[in-house]
Scaffold this motif. Structure first.
Motif, PDB file in Angstrom:
ATOM      1  N   LYS A  63       0.824  -1.208   0.000  1.00 26.42           N
ATOM      2  CA  LYS A  63       0.000   0.000   0.000  1.00 26.42           C
ATOM      3  C   LYS A  63       0.862   1.263   0.000  1.00 26.42           C
ATOM      4  O   LYS A  63       0.797   2.059   0.927  1.00 26.42           O
ATOM      5  CB  LYS A  63      -0.917   0.003   1.224  1.00 26.42           C
TER       6      LYS A  63
ATOM      7  N   ASP B  67      -5.018   0.093  -4.595  1.00 26.22           N
ATOM      8  CA  ASP B  67      -5.650   1.040  -3.678  1.00 26.22           C
ATOM      9  C   ASP B  67      -5.831   2.374  -4.390  1.00 26.22           C
ATOM     10  O   ASP B  67      -4.875   2.919  -4.943  1.00 26.22           O
ATOM     11  CB  ASP B  67      -4.749   1.208  -2.452  1.00 26.22           C
TER      12      ASP B  67
ATOM     13  N   THR C 277      -3.342   5.161  -3.975  1.00 28.89           N
ATOM     14  CA  THR C 277      -1.999   5.014  -4.534  1.00 28.89           C
ATOM     15  C   THR C 277      -1.940   5.692  -5.898  1.00 28.89           C
ATOM     16  O   THR C 277      -2.701   5.351  -6.799  1.00 28.89           O
ATOM     17  CB  THR C 277      -1.628   3.523  -4.684  1.00 28.89           C
TER      18      THR C 277
END
Length: 100
Positions: free
Chosen positions: A49, A69, A72
């Motif tokens: 992550k 994610d 990101t």
């Protein structure tokens, strides 16, 4: 945000991701940004992550198959060791994350 976490990704997680990381270190120093930098292969990157993933343009289609994610930021480079391209593409990401 604590310390910015940037992940450099290539197919095997060794050569080109590390080369991109070394080029980005110079860019980040120039911009006055402190970040935690790491490099790995694509399959490992999916479970991590980081705040930013930096990778080669030719890996875009592989990353589009994964669920990353949404927090990101993805940075795709045509030339993974070009400090000018890294700075050009990373600066807006750093601004959007409130780092610059």
């Amino acid at each position: 945000m604590n310390k910015l976490n940037i992940l450099f990704v290539c197919g095997a997680g060794l050569g080109s991701s590390f080369a991109a990381q070394m080029s980005a270190e110079d860019v980040l120093t120039k911009l006055g940004v402190t970040a935690k930098l790491d490099h790995c292969d694509i399959s490992s990157a999916v479970s991590m992550k980081p705040d930013v993933i930096i990778t080669a343009e030719n890996f875009r289609t592989q990353f589009e198959k994964f669920t990353i994610d949404p927090q990101t930021a993805m940075v795709y480079l045509k030339n993974i060791v070009s400090k000018a391209e890294i700075e050009e593409k990373l600066t807006p990401v750093l601004q959007a994350k409130g780092i610059l």
